[in-house]
Each structure stands twice: as C-alpha cells, then as structure tokens.
Design an enzyme around this catalytic site. Structure first.
Site, PDB file in Angstrom:
ATOM      1  N   GLU A 228       0.887  -1.174   0.000  1.00  0.00           N
ATOM      2  CA  GLU A 228       0.000   0.000   0.000  1.00  0.00           C
ATOM      3  C   GLU A 228       0.909   1.204   0.000  1.00  0.00           C
ATOM      4  OE1 GLU A 228      -1.412   3.237   1.092  1.00  0.00           O
ATOM      5  OE2 GLU A 228      -1.931   2.365   3.026  1.00  0.00           O
ATOM      6  N   CYS A 262      -2.207   8.651   3.168  1.00  0.00           N
ATOM      7  CA  CYS A 262      -2.173   8.261   1.759  1.00  0.00           C
ATOM      8  C   CYS A 262      -3.509   8.547   1.089  1.00  0.00           C
ATOM      9  CB  CYS A 262      -1.839   6.778   1.626  1.00  0.00           C
ATOM     10  SG  CYS A 262      -0.170   6.371   2.176  1.00  0.00           S
TER      11      CYS A 262
END
Length: 455
Positions: A228, A262
């Site tokens: 990720e 993020c």
C-alpha cells in the site's frame, strides 16, 4: 545509530533505543518460526479470544496510548485516541468475522468432497509507517493472527515507543511468546529479513521507492507481498453537489492526520460552474484552522512528523509556485520550534510541476477546474497514483461514470475515502497491489490449498 523518539511539536528527544544486534535479530526470527508451529494449531476461538482481550486493553488504555502517538508523530490527541479505539474495533471485527472468512470453502464436484482450506503461511514481516502508528499495525496483525500466522513488526523509526507498546499490549492480552514481536532495526536490515527463509511473506505501507525495493526482494525470494503505497487522491465536485457539505468534507479530508495520509483528498477537481464559489469557501475554511500544540483540545492541525517532511513539502510548494501555480493561502512554514506548516491552497497547477506529478504529504490542497465530467475524469486519471478518490454529485449517470472510469482501487461517492475493517482497502497503478481489510485481509497471507477427497 540510535533509534530516537523526537517530539515533532518541540524538537525534543524523549527516548533513544539501540537497534537490535545481528544476534538478537536472529533470535527473534527463530522465535517467530518456532511460535508459528504451535500457533497454527490453535483454534479460531483461541485466536479470536486473544483479539478480544487486546481490544479491551486498547480501549482501557486509549488515552495513554494516544498521548504516546501524539508525542512521537504529532497528530492531535483527539485523533490519536480515536485511532486507538479504531484499532480496538478492528480487533473485535476480525475476532467476530475472521473465522468464517477462513473456514473451508466447498466446491460443487459430483462424487467427491472438494474444498479450499486456507492455511497460514508463517512469520510475516510488516513494514509499517508512522502516520497511523496503531491502526496500520492492527489492520495487519488482527487478520494475520486470526489466520494463524505470526507477526514481525518493523515500524517507522520515529515511533519506537508506539511499536514497543503494541507488543506490550498483545503480550498482556495473552499473546504467546514469539507470536508477535517488534523489531527495532534500521531500514537497512529489511532486505536481509525478507531474504531469511524463516520469513514467509511481507507487507509494506509506505513510499513508492520503498515499495519497489520490498517487491523486488520478495519477488527474488518468491514470497507473497502486499503493498500500500502513496496516493494523490482526487476529490471531484460537480454542480449537483451540496456545495457546503462538499467544502466541509474537503477540508476534513485534506487536513485529516495533519494532512499526512495516503488517502487524504489532495487534488480537488471542480466543475467550472461551481469552481469560484467552492474555492472561496474552501480557502476561507482552510485559513481559519487553528495550528498549534497537538495536545490542546482546540487545536485543528498539529505539526508534520519530521523536519525532513516539512522541508520536502515546502520545497514542493515553492517549486510548484515557481512553475506558475497561484498561492491562495498559506505557503510558508510557521516560525518557532516544531514542524508546523499552515493549511495551504494552490491553483492553476502547471503540467510537469511537483503539484502535477508528486504526492504532497502535508496540509496542501491542489485545485483544478474542469469544463465537464469528461475533463474531470481526464484530470483524475492524469496521475501515476491510483489509491482512492471521491466524487460529489447527485446525478446517477455521473456517479456511475466516476465509479467506472476513475482509475483507483477505491472510489467513494458523496463521501471521502477512509479505511474501515468492513471493506477492502488498496490501490491501483503506482499505489500498490493486494488488498487489506475485509475478507482480503484475512486471506492475504494464507495458502489456499485445494483438497479433493474422492468417493
């Protein structure tokens, strides 16, 4: 070199730790492998009970654990406490649902008993970031443990106390020796750990360069990996949207976790019919946020986690303005101690500038104007990243177009992107591969073994 815990609001070092020696690291890897042989034989009920006890401790100690996160990485205390409680929720969710997700899955074959059995892989290395120092770890370890794996945590170097407290919480909840361990090591040790035969898989949440290095090492060793990575999430606003609601959510999403997530909304793509009104309201709200002591109840925005992070962000802003962007608010680090950067809004982003091609990890919003849905989709997809995104519209046709045509791993309509145990989390393009959470999380680190029993 010592691993230090530095308060980003003051620059003061609170504690220092010596990294593990080669001998100590080898001992911990051996413990993880030995513990796996017993842990994999435990029942789902035993594993679920451990997660529930862990959740209880997290809730009981949320204030203290939250203060530690604020001390080490600077998020507001309210956000840190909420993160600890979210981690407790994740543990309970996998305790409740993980066993069903991992049960034998039958297949309709006439005359035979055929099924898939989800068997754990073994010790899993988790390389985790500082921005959500509890949640990132527990969204990995809860499904990994319930599946029967053991966990090795290489946490970010600026949150060593949080890393050790996570291990302490799990130990006091009854986690057997070696089933979960924190590794206080430098990033230079990661490749060697992945190369070790006792480690069977790796997951990383972090930067694109780190992801490339970890993926290469895992691939060379033919080991499962989940990545990720970064994101530059789009936030599209169309004329049918409730503008005040969209503005409020835009500010919340952009400044969540001091702008260091993020899946923060980072690129705001506004239909030209509402662009001026939205921008005026958005800039006013951004400029009104109170920046200051993250321990204070009335603080909206705390410091960035490190001086390097502050310097990088400011250089990106400066270079984007030099390339031709317009600065609407903010844009200069605040005077005094600590890594404080004000809410900042840039518009007229030039192609090829940092604002066009890079992830801004801090409270900086980048604004584009689009003539219609086609142009909004083009701008949204004009990025190497593809983690998440959101679109604000009540038009059913537009909703379906944004869902189908924006190139992301997640797309939210009239809601900003978030991670929660109930739904899968992960990205496309350079934002990584694999999925965390939901069923995907439980099955990320298992061998789906086909079993065929004739007759």
């Amino acid at each position: 070199m010592a691993i230090e815990s530095v308060n980003p609001a003051t620059g003061e070092t609170s504690r220092s730790f010596e990294p593990l020696t080669d001998e100590q690291l080898d001992e911990k890897l051996g413990k993880a492998a030995d513990a796996f042989r017993d842990w994999r034989r435990t029942s789902y009920d035993e594993r679920a009970a451990l997660l529930r006890r862990t959740a209880d401790l997290l809730d009981e100690e949320a204030e203290d654990l939250g203060r530690l996160a604020t001390l080490e990485m600077g998020k507001t205390l309210a956000a840190a406490v909420a993160e600890v409680r979210k981690s407790a929720k994740g543990c309970r969710w996998y305790a409740d649902h993980g066993p069903d997700m991992l049960a034998d899955e039958p297949w309709p074959v006439e005359g035979a008993n055929v099924f898939t059995r989800y068997e754990p892989l073994g010790p899993v290395l988790a390389i985790m970031p500082w921005n959500f120092p509890y949640w990132q770890v527990f969204r990995f370890i809860a499904p990994a443990l319930v599946a029967g794996n053991t966990g090795l945590l290489k946490h970010a170097s600026n949150v060593p106390q949080v890393a050790l407290r996570i291990e302490d919480v799990l130990r006091r909840a009854g986690c057997p020796d070696g089933v979960f361990q924190t590794l206080l090591v430098s990033s230079g040790a990661i490749e060697g750990i992945i190369d070790d035969d006792r480690v069977r898989a790796v997951t990383l949440t972090g930067s694109e360069p780190a992801g490339r290095a970890v993926a290469a090492a895992a691939g060379r060793n033919i080991k499962t990996s989940v990545l990720e990575l970064g994101g530059s999430d789009v936030f599209i606003v169309m004329p049918s949207a409730d503008l005040d609601d969209a503005v409020a959510n835009a500010v919340t999403s952009r400044l969540l976790n001091n702008g260091q997530s993020c899946v923060n909304a980072k690129r705001f793509v506004l239909h030209r019919d509402i662009a001026a009104e939205f921008t005026e309201k958005f800039v006013a709200r951004m400029a009104a946020q109170k920046v200051g002591d993250p321990m204070a109840e009335d603080t909206d925005l705390g410091p960035l986690s490190t001086p390097d992070g502050l310097e990088t962000l400011h250089q990106q802003v400066t270079d984007t303005v030099k390339a031709g962007a317009r600065l609407l608010t903010g844009g200069e680090p605040l005077d005094g101690p600590g890594n404080f950067y004000p809410p900042t809004v840039l518009t007229d982003i030039p192609d090829g500038s940092p604002g066009h091609r890079e992830e801004f990890f801090g409270p900086v919003a980048l604004v584009w104007e689009a003539a219609d849905a086609d142009e909004a989709i083009r701008i949204a997809n004009d990025s190497t990243f593809g983690l998440g995104g959101s679109a604000w519209t009540t038009d059913p046709e537009e909703q379906q177009r944004f869902v189908s045509e924006v190139e992301t791993g997640m797309m939210y309509i009239n809601k900003f992107t978030e991670s929660t145990p109930e739904v899968p989390f992960g990205g496309a393009k350079n934002s990584g591969y694999g999925r965390e959470l939901a069923t995907f999380g439980a099955r990320s680190f298992v061998n789906p073994k086909t079993v065929w029993i004739a007759g």
